[in-house]
Design an enzyme around this catalytic site. Sequence first.
Site, PDB file in Angstrom:
ATOM      1  N   HIS A  48       0.831  -1.208   0.000  1.00 12.35           N
ATOM      2  CA  HIS A  48       0.000   0.000   0.000  1.00 12.35           C
ATOM      3  C   HIS A  48       0.866   1.260   0.000  1.00 12.35           C
ATOM      4  O   HIS A  48       0.645   2.176  -0.797  1.00 12.35           O
ATOM      5  CB  HIS A  48      -0.953   0.014   1.201  1.00 12.35           C
ATOM      6  N   HIS A  72       4.201   7.337   5.178  1.00 12.66           N
ATOM      7  CA  HIS A  72       3.018   8.031   5.703  1.00 12.66           C
ATOM      8  C   HIS A  72       2.242   7.266   6.768  1.00 12.66           C
ATOM      9  O   HIS A  72       1.514   7.862   7.549  1.00 12.66           O
ATOM     10  CB  HIS A  72       2.091   8.470   4.550  1.00 12.66           C
ATOM     11  N   GLU A  76       1.641   6.357  12.558  1.00 18.64           N
ATOM     12  CA  GLU A  76       0.252   6.076  12.946  1.00 18.64           C
ATOM     13  C   GLU A  76      -0.012   4.591  13.150  1.00 18.64           C
ATOM     14  O   GLU A  76      -0.566   4.173  14.157  1.00 18.64           O
ATOM     15  CB  GLU A  76      -0.681   6.638  11.856  1.00 18.64           C
ATOM     16  N   ASP A  77       0.408   3.765  12.179  1.00 15.20           N
ATOM     17  CA  ASP A  77       0.043   2.342  12.216  1.00 15.20           C
ATOM     18  C   ASP A  77       1.106   1.443  12.825  1.00 15.20           C
ATOM     19  O   ASP A  77       0.795   0.383  13.348  1.00 15.20           O
ATOM     20  CB  ASP A  77      -0.274   1.839  10.790  1.00 15.20           C
ATOM     21  N   ASP A 138      -2.868   8.219  -1.274  1.00 20.28           N
ATOM     22  CA  ASP A 138      -3.201   7.187  -0.285  1.00 20.28           C
ATOM     23  C   ASP A 138      -4.657   6.722  -0.476  1.00 20.28           C
ATOM     24  O   ASP A 138      -4.950   5.529  -0.539  1.00 20.28           O
ATOM     25  CB  ASP A 138      -2.996   7.789   1.118  1.00 20.28           C
ATOM     26  N   ASP A 259     -19.170  13.993 -25.516  1.00 24.10           N
ATOM     27  CA  ASP A 259     -17.755  13.909 -25.115  1.00 24.10           C
ATOM     28  C   ASP A 259     -17.415  12.606 -24.384  1.00 24.10           C
ATOM     29  O   ASP A 259     -16.621  12.586 -23.457  1.00 24.10           O
ATOM     30  CB  ASP A 259     -17.366  15.123 -24.257  1.00 24.10           C
TER      31      ASP A 259
END
Length: 310
Positions: A48, A72, A76-77, A138, A259
Amino acid sequence: MSSTADDLIKRIDGISKKDADLVRQAYDFAKDVHKGTARYSGEPYFNHVFETAKTIADFGMSPKTVIAGLLHDSIEDEGASKDEIRERFGEETLFLVNGVTKLGKIRFRGAERHVGSLQKLFLATSQDIRVVIIKLADRLHNMKTLSYIPEEKQKRIAMETMEVYAPIAHRLGMGRITGELQDLAFPYVDHMNYEKVKALAEPKRREKNYSLAKIHKILIKELKKEKIHNVVTDYRLKHLYSIYEKLKRKDFDIDRIYDISALRILVPTVSDCYRVLGVVHSLWRPLPGRIKDYIAVPQPNGYQSIHTTI
């Protein structure tokens, strides 16, 4: 799927040796901190952050922004320390990672909270646009893997994407990402209309794709003859959600949408734009009332071009 540090480095224009080494370090660091962690799909979590970084590189962003994309989710994780990120990758990278972490805490809770969420995101934009671009990359990968998420979460995430992330991408002039996010969210937000539009549009899209390739060939030849140089061309089929928005205004009559397919010609100067328009109209008859000059009158997000329908 190719996912080495060098695959990522190749995507970053004009990268220095020093920055390339830093990208390799960030790649190894991210691989290490996410080791043993899997996503709902069962694939390694590292995939990811790598895909996020790849998208950021494809946006043409700086090596530091790509590095922040790799890192990133580290704080946090995975509980990586801020001090370690600061020491190894610098204060600027830590600032970007922290910014993304803060944005990740914003949750869309329906129409009532919609405006508040947008305001918070725009506040982050005004501090540093790169934070929002990392978050968009993300979210794009998260949406591509939404089918693996528990069903009760899918609709909330899709609504948040449609109501918050896609409009921000649009305001930043990132049309392709806007369309991708909307198309990925559409089947979860309104499955019935998604299937209806797909059934109406797919035959047209296949047919248009074939004719676009032919038109493209003819046009390139003619532009060379007219000595219009440094031309970049591509063609695209209109996104399904965008078709749906138009169908609602056209009584769901697909033949009233002109279009579904589009050919884009990028040239170095404004005068070249008008010269190309002349070439196009010399080859194919323009439809009356279908020329839009967004060079003379730019769109609110700064977009400038000339549109014609033939």
